[in-house]
Design a protein around this motif. Sequence first.
Motif, PDB file in Angstrom:
ATOM      1  N   SER A 229      99.819  18.595-116.406  1.00  0.00           N
ATOM      2  CA  SER A 229     100.358  17.192-115.988  1.00  0.00           C
ATOM      3  C   SER A 229     101.742  17.424-115.723  1.00  0.00           C
ATOM      4  N   GLU A 230     102.646  18.326-116.179  1.00  0.00           N
ATOM      5  CA  GLU A 230     104.024  18.188-115.897  1.00  0.00           C
ATOM      6  C   GLU A 230     104.345  19.227-115.190  1.00  0.00           C
ATOM      7  N   LEU A 231     103.437  20.117-114.613  1.00  0.00           N
ATOM      8  CA  LEU A 231     103.842  21.339-113.731  1.00  0.00           C
ATOM      9  C   LEU A 231     103.917  20.736-112.184  1.00  0.00           C
ATOM     10  N   TYR A 232     104.710  21.470-111.350  1.00  0.00           N
ATOM     11  CA  TYR A 232     105.159  21.103-109.968  1.00  0.00           C
ATOM     12  C   TYR A 232     103.866  20.905-109.255  1.00  0.00           C
ATOM     13  N   GLY A 233     103.841  19.938-108.564  1.00  0.00           N
ATOM     14  CA  GLY A 233     102.699  19.598-107.592  1.00  0.00           C
ATOM     15  C   GLY A 233     101.274  19.329-108.001  1.00  0.00           C
ATOM     16  N   VAL A 234     101.315  18.814-109.355  1.00  0.00           N
ATOM     17  CA  VAL A 234      99.874  18.600-110.228  1.00  0.00           C
ATOM     18  C   VAL A 234      99.810  17.220-110.023  1.00  0.00           C
ATOM     19  N   THR A 235      98.448  16.840-109.628  1.00  0.00           N
ATOM     20  CA  THR A 235      98.160  15.276-109.911  1.00  0.00           C
ATOM     21  C   THR A 235      96.950  15.416-110.556  1.00  0.00           C
ATOM     22  N   PRO A 236      96.309  14.337-111.542  1.00  0.00           N
ATOM     23  CA  PRO A 236      95.132  14.279-112.114  1.00  0.00           C
ATOM     24  C   PRO A 236      93.912  14.148-111.191  1.00  0.00           C
ATOM     25  N   LEU A 237      92.978  14.802-111.644  1.00  0.00           N
ATOM     26  CA  LEU A 237      91.717  14.917-110.936  1.00  0.00           C
ATOM     27  C   LEU A 237      90.665  13.733-111.467  1.00  0.00           C
ATOM     28  N   ASN A 238      89.924  13.156-110.276  1.00  0.00           N
ATOM     29  CA  ASN A 238      89.228  11.866-110.741  1.00  0.00           C
ATOM     30  C   ASN A 238      87.813  12.555-111.140  1.00  0.00           C
ATOM     31  N   GLU A 239      86.877  11.731-111.380  1.00  0.00           N
ATOM     32  CA  GLU A 239      85.627  12.112-111.805  1.00  0.00           C
ATOM     33  C   GLU A 239      84.945  12.964-110.913  1.00  0.00           C
ATOM     34  N   LYS A 240      84.697  12.366-109.383  1.00  0.00           N
ATOM     35  CA  LYS A 240      84.179  12.999-108.552  1.00  0.00           C
ATOM     36  C   LYS A 240      84.931  14.427-108.095  1.00  0.00           C
ATOM     37  N   GLN A 241      86.127  14.570-108.130  1.00  0.00           N
ATOM     38  CA  GLN A 241      86.959  15.957-107.725  1.00  0.00           C
ATOM     39  C   GLN A 241      86.442  16.947-109.065  1.00  0.00           C
ATOM     40  N   LYS A 242      86.217  16.364-110.194  1.00  0.00           N
ATOM     41  CA  LYS A 242      86.121  17.290-111.440  1.00  0.00           C
ATOM     42  C   LYS A 242      84.582  17.948-111.096  1.00  0.00           C
ATOM     43  N   ARG A 243      83.874  16.921-110.653  1.00  0.00           N
ATOM     44  CA  ARG A 243      82.120  17.399-110.514  1.00  0.00           C
ATOM     45  C   ARG A 243      82.119  18.252-109.234  1.00  0.00           C
ATOM     46  N   ARG A 244      83.103  18.128-108.621  1.00  0.00           N
ATOM     47  CA  ARG A 244      83.135  19.141-107.383  1.00  0.00           C
ATOM     48  C   ARG A 244      83.501  20.516-107.868  1.00  0.00           C
ATOM     49  N   GLU A 245      84.607  20.513-108.640  1.00  0.00           N
ATOM     50  CA  GLU A 245      84.997  21.630-109.286  1.00  0.00           C
ATOM     51  C   GLU A 245      84.048  22.509-110.008  1.00  0.00           C
ATOM     52  N   MET A 246      83.400  21.678-110.726  1.00  0.00           N
ATOM     53  CA  MET A 246      82.340  22.124-111.678  1.00  0.00           C
ATOM     54  C   MET A 246      81.376  22.893-110.962  1.00  0.00           C
ATOM     55  N   LYS A 247      81.047  22.492-109.744  1.00  0.00           N
ATOM     56  CA  LYS A 247      79.791  23.214-109.063  1.00  0.00           C
ATOM     57  C   LYS A 247      80.551  24.335-108.618  1.00  0.00           C
ATOM     58  N   SER A 248      81.816  24.263-108.032  1.00  0.00           N
ATOM     59  CA  SER A 248      82.391  25.772-107.701  1.00  0.00           C
ATOM     60  C   SER A 248      82.394  26.788-108.902  1.00  0.00           C
ATOM     61  N   ILE A 249      82.617  26.315-110.046  1.00  0.00           N
ATOM     62  CA  ILE A 249      82.595  27.167-111.430  1.00  0.00           C
ATOM     63  C   ILE A 249      81.349  27.814-111.606  1.00  0.00           C
ATOM     64  N   TYR A 250      80.088  26.936-111.578  1.00  0.00           N
ATOM     65  CA  TYR A 250      78.741  27.318-111.444  1.00  0.00           C
ATOM     66  C   TYR A 250      78.352  28.538-110.310  1.00  0.00           C
ATOM     67  N   GLN A 251      79.209  28.527-109.166  1.00  0.00           N
ATOM     68  CA  GLN A 251      78.841  29.403-108.250  1.00  0.00           C
ATOM     69  C   GLN A 251      79.172  30.963-108.752  1.00  0.00           C
ATOM     70  N   VAL A 252      80.330  31.149-109.456  1.00  0.00           N
ATOM     71  CA  VAL A 252      80.832  32.409-109.911  1.00  0.00           C
ATOM     72  C   VAL A 252      80.964  32.858-111.415  1.00  0.00           C
ATOM     73  N   VAL A 253      80.352  31.786-112.174  1.00  0.00           N
ATOM     74  CA  VAL A 253      80.460  32.094-113.678  1.00  0.00           C
ATOM     75  C   VAL A 253      79.750  33.333-114.199  1.00  0.00           C
ATOM     76  N   VAL A 254      80.547  33.986-115.049  1.00  0.00           N
ATOM     77  CA  VAL A 254      80.079  35.091-115.814  1.00  0.00           C
ATOM     78  C   VAL A 254      80.137  34.574-117.203  1.00  0.00           C
ATOM     79  N   PRO A 255      79.241  34.517-118.076  1.00  0.00           N
ATOM     80  CA  PRO A 255      79.365  33.769-119.533  1.00  0.00           C
ATOM     81  C   PRO A 255      80.272  34.628-120.407  1.00  0.00           C
TER      82      PRO A 255
END
Length: 378
Positions: A229-255
């Motif tokens: 939160s305190e790092l340069y250029g960072v803004t909080p993600l809302n629910e829809k943004q987080k779900r979009r990011e989760m989708k990207s994680i699943y595409q490349v996840v190695v457990p």
Amino acid sequence: MITVKQISSKRDKKKFFKFLIDLYKNNAYACPNLYSDEFDEFDPKVNDAFRFADCKMFLAYKDGKLAGRIAGIWHRGSNEKTGLKQLRFTRFDVIDDFEVTKALFAKLYKWAKEIGMEEIIGPMSFSDLNEEGMLISGFDQPSTYIEIYNYPYYVEHMQKLGAYKVVDWNCYRITVPEKIDEKLLKLSENIIEKNGYTLVDVKYLLKHDKKTLSKYIMQCLDVLDEAYSELYGVTPLNEKQKRREMKSIYQVVVPEFATLILKDGRIVAYGFMMPSMFNVLRKAKGSIIPRGLLPYIHAMSHIEVADLMSIGVTKEHNNKGTAAIIIVNCLKGLIQHGVKFVETGPMLESNKKILNLWDNNFECNNAKQRRCWGLKVE
């Protein structure tokens, strides 16, 4: 003759995204984005950042031939957080002609003045999870999935514009050891026992209970919001943004490359790494299917280089040794898969805690530096 036009049609956006691929088609270090990712990023129906941000996209032509591109982002959410009046620029790419660069930035200056902005900064996208910073050293190093490569002459163009340094990010290349230090292993075990932590069995959940894993990944993104939160250029993600990011994680996840730490049933720290997509994106040339499909399958099963996506720890657990747990657990997976190197994403040069973590515990080098430039609007 140089002309610059604002674009909005799908056809022009395709030209906007394809320009990067054409400009770097013979460069051995560039790693172009996928068309699908870029269309989603600049689509208000997909990218929920448009609820608190506006964007304008421009193409430059010289003597009728496409010669450059740039996008401006009026990130009202970030400006409200910082109290600053800034317009971001992103996706800046250009032939080696300073006059084209001047013409592109002239459009951003005009827009910035119209909306009362005092400074243009970038490259910065909609989110800190996206590409940020212009490469200023390490031009002979391959770019990662979360970076955009640029030629050295970009730096000269920015200097001619009168741009100044706002912040720099360092990108490390870390050698994976052949085995884990026994002291580090013991330290990790003691920290887990002392604090009552539990490690999520990501491999099991991915196969048998994806609903629970998704819940934990969303909690990881909550932790990311808090930790960054305190790092340069960072803004909080809302629910829809987080779900979009989760989708990207699943595409490349190695457990084995994911560490999720629980305390009282909630995620308090995490670390995500992914197989390098460098060769995949180079061969895909903007589209995974059909050109990139086989390289993708190969990249997910024959992993020589891994990219560090992010590490996050809640403030409450920040000084309790969770980083040691994450490192040990991820190292086990890296060694198991025969990974030789880890490439970090951009890390702020002022973030001494994370930089010292790598410098003091691993064989590594600062392979690349990236810069956020600033330009005064007068």
